[in-house]
Design an enzyme around this catalytic site. Structure first.
Site, PDB file in Angstrom:
ATOM      1  N   HIS A 193       0.848  -1.197   0.000  1.00  0.00           N
ATOM      2  CA  HIS A 193       0.000   0.000   0.000  1.00  0.00           C
ATOM      3  C   HIS A 193       0.879   1.241   0.000  1.00  0.00           C
ATOM      4  O   HIS A 193       0.654   2.169  -0.761  1.00  0.00           O
ATOM      5  CB  HIS A 193      -0.926  -0.013   1.212  1.00  0.00           C
ATOM      6  CG  HIS A 193      -1.833   1.171   1.285  1.00  0.00           C
ATOM      7  ND1 HIS A 193      -2.807   1.313   2.255  1.00  0.00           N
ATOM      8  CD2 HIS A 193      -1.928   2.304   0.529  1.00  0.00           C
ATOM      9  CE1 HIS A 193      -3.452   2.456   2.072  1.00  0.00           C
ATOM     10  NE2 HIS A 193      -2.924   3.077   1.045  1.00  0.00           N
ATOM     11  N   GLU A 215       0.706   7.540  -3.758  1.00  0.00           N
ATOM     12  CA  GLU A 215       1.552   7.415  -2.578  1.00  0.00           C
ATOM     13  C   GLU A 215       2.744   8.365  -2.649  1.00  0.00           C
ATOM     14  O   GLU A 215       3.183   8.898  -1.637  1.00  0.00           O
ATOM     15  CB  GLU A 215       2.028   5.973  -2.424  1.00  0.00           C
ATOM     16  CG  GLU A 215       0.936   5.010  -1.982  1.00  0.00           C
ATOM     17  CD  GLU A 215       0.388   5.348  -0.608  1.00  0.00           C
ATOM     18  OE1 GLU A 215       1.190   5.466   0.339  1.00  0.00           O
ATOM     19  OE2 GLU A 215      -0.847   5.502  -0.476  1.00  0.00           O
ATOM     20  N   HIS A 231       2.857  10.837   0.406  1.00  0.00           N
ATOM     21  CA  HIS A 231       3.883  10.427   1.359  1.00  0.00           C
ATOM     22  C   HIS A 231       5.310  10.550   0.828  1.00  0.00           C
ATOM     23  O   HIS A 231       6.217  10.941   1.565  1.00  0.00           O
ATOM     24  CB  HIS A 231       3.633   8.980   1.801  1.00  0.00           C
ATOM     25  CG  HIS A 231       2.311   8.762   2.449  1.00  0.00           C
ATOM     26  ND1 HIS A 231       2.027   9.194   3.729  1.00  0.00           N
ATOM     27  CD2 HIS A 231       1.176   8.170   1.983  1.00  0.00           C
ATOM     28  CE1 HIS A 231       0.774   8.861   4.042  1.00  0.00           C
ATOM     29  NE2 HIS A 231       0.246   8.244   3.005  1.00  0.00           N
TER      30      HIS A 231
END
Length: 212
Positions: free
Chosen positions: A64, A106, A110
């Site tokens: 993930h 992502e 992040h």
């Protein structure tokens, strides 16, 4: 009164500056999140007609994300001078993430906080994923199960004896196993999870859908 007003103004400006986005590379450790692909499909992916959920993919635990983390809380959507990854770079992550779209998302949320370039961040994610042995038993799940959430940790602990129980945690969503999260240092060594990360799912009958 004027002095008090100046102090309050300074405090407010300090909070405002922090709210504008954290500095890339300023974090304490990583959380690597592995999601059970079939459960994600049941909860979200099927409604999106996501290719990750196509029959025959044989996906078990997919990556993930690799999230920069503070001891409490985490940075996100940081401002960075690094370029975004191109489509080809993101597409190359599909084998471990299920799709290119997640890889790019992502990075935006992040990866920009990691202080790395997009290529280096993708490489770091792959290195983290490859550092963990996915227990072979999960590939043999051919029918839907209901299991204690703790057996997920049991399986990963047996296949990865170098990872202690306080260095991983299992999460659930809507009565189903959602993710296994492993806490890692900046050089990807297992470490104890922060207090706000260790939130083990306690369900004794958590759903675990069959591999597709």
């Amino acid at each position: 009164m004027r002095q008090l007003a100046l102090v309050l103004a300074a405090i407010c400006l300090g909070f405002a500056a922090k709210a504008q986005g954290e500095k890339p590379g300023d974090f304490d450790y990583y959380v690597m999140s592995l999601g059970w692909s079939s459960n994600w499909c049941a909860l979200e992916g099927d409604n999106r007609r996501d290719p990750q959920c196509d029959a025959g993919r044989g996906l078990t635990w997919t990556l993930h994300g690799l999230w920069p983390q503070y001891e409490r809380g985490y940075p996100s959507n940081c401002r960075t001078v690094e370029y975004d990854p191109n489509r080809g770079d993101s597409a190359q992550m599909a084998d471990i993430m299920g799709g290119a779209g997640l890889a790019f998302y992502e990075w935006k949320k992040h990866g920009r906080c990691s202080g790395l370039s997009a290529k280096a961040y993708y490489s770091m994610m792959r290195k983290a994923y490859n550092s963990v042995v996915i227990p072979p038993i999960f590939a043999k799940i051919t029918k839907d199960l209901h299991v204690p959430a703790s057996v997920i940790e049991d399986a990963f602990s047996e296949s990865n004896p170098h990872i202690a129980r306080d260095q991983m945690t299992v999460t659930c969503n809507q009565g189903m196993i959602q993710e296994l999260r492993i806490c890692l240092t900046k050089d990807l060594k297992p470490r104890r999870c922060g207090a706000d990360t260790i939130k083990d799912c306690k369900l004794n009958d958590a759903g675990l859908e069959a591999v597709r």
